[in-house]
Design a protein around this motif. Structure first.
Motif, mmCIF file in Angstrom:
data_model
loop_
_atom_site.group_PDB
_atom_site.id
_atom_site.type_symbol
_atom_site.label_atom_id
_atom_site.label_comp_id
_atom_site.label_asym_id
_atom_site.label_seq_id
_atom_site.Cartn_x
_atom_site.Cartn_y
_atom_site.Cartn_z
ATOM 1 N N ALA A 1 0.796 -1.245 0.079
ATOM 2 C CA ALA A 1 0.095 0.032 0.040
ATOM 3 C C ALA A 1 0.817 1.348 0.232
ATOM 4 C CB ALA A 1 -1.059 -0.013 1.321
ATOM 5 N N HIS A 2 1.885 1.366 0.703
ATOM 6 C CA HIS A 2 2.683 2.399 0.873
ATOM 7 C C HIS A 2 4.160 2.662 0.373
ATOM 8 C CE1 HIS A 2 -0.749 3.870 3.185
ATOM 9 N NE2 HIS A 2 -0.749 2.408 3.921
ATOM 10 N N GLY A 3 4.792 1.350 0.077
ATOM 11 C CA GLY A 3 6.140 1.267 -0.011
ATOM 12 C C GLY A 3 6.675 0.954 1.091
ATOM 13 N N SER A 4 8.231 1.271 1.081
ATOM 14 C CA SER A 4 9.155 0.847 2.098
ATOM 15 C C SER A 4 8.550 1.262 3.523
ATOM 16 C CB SER A 4 10.438 1.456 1.931
ATOM 17 O OG SER A 4 11.414 1.220 3.081
ATOM 18 N N PHE A 5 8.887 0.579 4.524
ATOM 19 C CA PHE A 5 8.349 0.795 5.872
ATOM 20 C C PHE A 5 9.636 0.976 6.985
ATOM 21 C CE2 PHE A 5 8.506 -3.721 4.967
ATOM 22 C CZ PHE A 5 9.469 -4.079 5.733
ATOM 23 N N CYS A 6 10.912 0.892 6.386
ATOM 24 C CA CYS A 6 11.883 1.111 7.343
ATOM 25 C C CYS A 6 11.972 2.254 8.024
ATOM 26 C CB CYS A 6 13.318 0.969 6.620
ATOM 27 S SG CYS A 6 13.532 -0.852 6.075
ATOM 28 N N GLU A 7 11.658 3.506 7.440
ATOM 29 C CA GLU A 7 11.701 4.752 8.144
ATOM 30 C C GLU A 7 10.813 4.854 9.225
ATOM 31 O OE1 GLU A 7 11.219 9.667 7.205
ATOM 32 O OE2 GLU A 7 11.984 8.250 5.414
ATOM 33 N N ARG A 8 9.653 4.374 9.008
ATOM 34 C CA ARG A 8 8.654 4.125 9.841
ATOM 35 C C ARG A 8 8.818 3.464 11.015
ATOM 36 N NH1 ARG A 8 2.413 4.989 8.901
ATOM 37 N NH2 ARG A 8 1.860 5.334 11.156
ATOM 38 N N LEU A 9 9.476 2.182 10.781
ATOM 39 C CA LEU A 9 9.706 1.568 11.964
ATOM 40 C C LEU A 9 10.997 2.074 12.735
ATOM 41 C CD1 LEU A 9 9.766 -2.213 10.401
ATOM 42 C CD2 LEU A 9 8.026 -1.192 11.823
ATOM 43 N N ASN A 10 11.757 2.536 11.876
ATOM 44 C CA ASN A 10 13.014 3.196 12.725
ATOM 45 C C ASN A 10 12.544 4.125 13.550
ATOM 46 O OD1 ASN A 10 14.965 1.600 11.668
ATOM 47 N ND2 ASN A 10 15.293 2.662 9.832
ATOM 48 N N GLN A 11 11.579 5.132 13.110
ATOM 49 C CA GLN A 11 10.999 6.289 14.049
ATOM 50 C C GLN A 11 10.518 5.481 15.297
ATOM 51 O OE1 GLN A 11 8.390 8.226 11.562
ATOM 52 N NE2 GLN A 11 9.744 9.659 10.647
#
Length: 122
Positions: A85-95
Protein backbone atom coordinates in the motif's frame (compact mmCIF):
# COMPACT_ATOMS: atom_id res chain seq x y z
CA UNK A 1 -8.90 -19.47 2.67
CA UNK A 2 -10.41 -21.16 -0.30
CA UNK A 3 -13.87 -22.65 -0.24
CA UNK A 4 -14.99 -25.14 -2.84
CA UNK A 5 -18.70 -25.51 -3.39
CA UNK A 6 -19.84 -28.81 -4.85
CA UNK A 7 -23.08 -28.55 -6.76
CA UNK A 8 -24.58 -31.97 -6.30
CA UNK A 9 -28.08 -31.48 -7.66
CA UNK A 10 -30.00 -29.16 -9.87
CA UNK A 11 -33.00 -28.53 -7.67
CA UNK A 12 -34.54 -31.94 -8.34
CA UNK A 13 -34.97 -32.69 -4.64
CA UNK A 14 -32.69 -35.71 -4.88
CA UNK A 15 -31.13 -36.60 -1.52
CA UNK A 16 -27.42 -35.79 -1.31
CA UNK A 17 -25.27 -38.38 0.42
CA UNK A 18 -21.63 -38.17 1.48
CA UNK A 19 -20.86 -40.89 -1.04
CA UNK A 20 -22.37 -38.83 -3.88
CA UNK A 21 -20.30 -35.79 -2.91
CA UNK A 22 -17.17 -37.97 -2.74
CA UNK A 23 -17.94 -39.36 -6.20
CA UNK A 24 -18.51 -35.86 -7.63
CA UNK A 25 -15.21 -34.62 -6.24
CA UNK A 26 -13.40 -37.77 -7.34
CA UNK A 27 -14.66 -37.49 -10.91
CA UNK A 28 -13.52 -33.85 -11.06
CA UNK A 29 -10.29 -34.12 -9.06
CA UNK A 30 -8.06 -33.23 -12.03
CA UNK A 31 -9.97 -30.00 -12.67
CA UNK A 32 -9.92 -29.15 -8.95
CA UNK A 33 -6.18 -29.78 -8.52
CA UNK A 34 -5.39 -27.86 -11.71
CA UNK A 35 -7.39 -24.90 -10.39
CA UNK A 36 -5.65 -25.05 -6.99
CA UNK A 37 -2.21 -25.26 -8.63
CA UNK A 38 -3.03 -22.19 -10.71
CA UNK A 39 -4.01 -20.27 -7.57
CA UNK A 40 -0.81 -21.41 -5.86
CA UNK A 41 1.36 -20.27 -8.79
CA UNK A 42 -0.36 -16.87 -8.78
CA UNK A 43 0.24 -16.52 -5.04
CA UNK A 44 3.95 -17.27 -5.49
CA UNK A 45 4.27 -14.76 -8.31
CA UNK A 46 2.52 -12.04 -6.32
CA UNK A 47 4.27 -12.76 -3.04
CA UNK A 48 5.87 -9.69 -1.50
CA UNK A 49 9.48 -10.20 -0.47
CA UNK A 50 11.59 -8.00 1.75
CA UNK A 51 14.92 -6.40 0.85
CA UNK A 52 17.99 -6.94 3.03
CA UNK A 53 17.44 -3.49 4.56
CA UNK A 54 13.81 -4.31 5.34
CA UNK A 55 14.80 -7.66 6.86
CA UNK A 56 17.24 -5.82 9.11
CA UNK A 57 14.49 -3.39 10.21
CA UNK A 58 12.15 -6.30 10.94
CA UNK A 59 14.87 -8.10 12.92
CA UNK A 60 15.45 -4.95 15.01
CA UNK A 61 11.74 -4.75 15.88
CA UNK A 62 11.58 -8.46 16.75
CA UNK A 63 14.55 -8.20 19.09
CA UNK A 64 13.56 -4.89 20.70
CA UNK A 65 9.98 -5.99 21.36
CA UNK A 66 10.94 -9.54 22.38
CA UNK A 67 8.49 -10.88 19.81
CA UNK A 68 7.26 -14.44 19.96
CA UNK A 69 7.15 -16.49 16.76
CA UNK A 70 3.44 -15.72 16.44
CA UNK A 71 4.06 -11.98 16.83
CA UNK A 72 6.81 -12.17 14.20
CA UNK A 73 4.40 -13.80 11.72
CA UNK A 74 1.79 -11.13 12.44
CA UNK A 75 4.36 -8.38 11.98
CA UNK A 76 5.57 -9.79 8.66
CA UNK A 77 2.01 -10.09 7.37
CA UNK A 78 1.18 -6.51 8.38
CA UNK A 79 4.39 -5.27 6.77
CA UNK A 80 3.59 -7.09 3.51
CA UNK A 81 0.30 -5.23 3.31
CA UNK A 82 1.96 -1.98 4.34
CA UNK A 83 4.62 -2.37 1.66
CA UNK A 84 2.01 -3.05 -1.03
CA UNK A 85 0.00 0.00 0.00
CA UNK A 86 2.73 2.50 0.91
CA UNK A 87 6.14 1.19 -0.16
CA UNK A 88 9.10 0.90 2.18
CA UNK A 89 8.40 0.81 5.89
CA UNK A 90 11.93 1.07 7.33
CA UNK A 91 11.77 4.77 8.12
CA UNK A 92 8.47 4.28 9.93
CA UNK A 93 9.81 1.33 11.95
CA UNK A 94 13.04 3.16 12.80
CA UNK A 95 11.07 6.15 14.09
CA UNK A 96 9.03 3.83 16.29
CA UNK A 97 12.12 1.99 17.55
CA UNK A 98 13.87 5.26 18.48
CA UNK A 99 11.73 5.34 21.61
CA UNK A 100 13.68 5.73 24.88
CA UNK A 101 11.84 2.64 26.21
CA UNK A 102 13.52 0.42 23.59
CA UNK A 103 14.51 -2.30 23.90
CA UNK A 104 11.62 -3.58 26.01
CA UNK A 105 12.59 -5.09 29.31
CA UNK A 106 9.84 -7.72 29.49
CA UNK A 107 7.70 -9.71 27.07
CA UNK A 108 4.59 -8.07 28.54
CA UNK A 109 5.98 -4.64 27.77
CA UNK A 110 6.92 -5.87 24.29
CA UNK A 111 3.36 -7.03 23.65
CA UNK A 112 2.04 -3.61 24.66
CA UNK A 113 4.37 -1.82 22.25
CA UNK A 114 3.68 -4.42 19.56
CA UNK A 115 -0.06 -3.66 19.71
CA UNK A 116 0.67 0.05 19.43
CA UNK A 117 2.92 -0.56 16.43
CA UNK A 118 0.27 -2.68 14.74
CA UNK A 119 -2.31 0.08 15.16
CA UNK A 120 0.08 2.59 13.56
CA UNK A 121 0.73 0.33 10.57
CA UNK A 122 -2.81 -0.85 9.88
Amino acid sequence: LIFLKVVSDYGTGEKVTPEKVTDLIGSNIEKITSWLEQIHRNCLINQVSFSDEEEECIRKVIVNLQCSVSMEHQLRQILRYYKLAHGSFCERLNQYMNNPDMPCKTKTEGKKYFEKLKSKLI
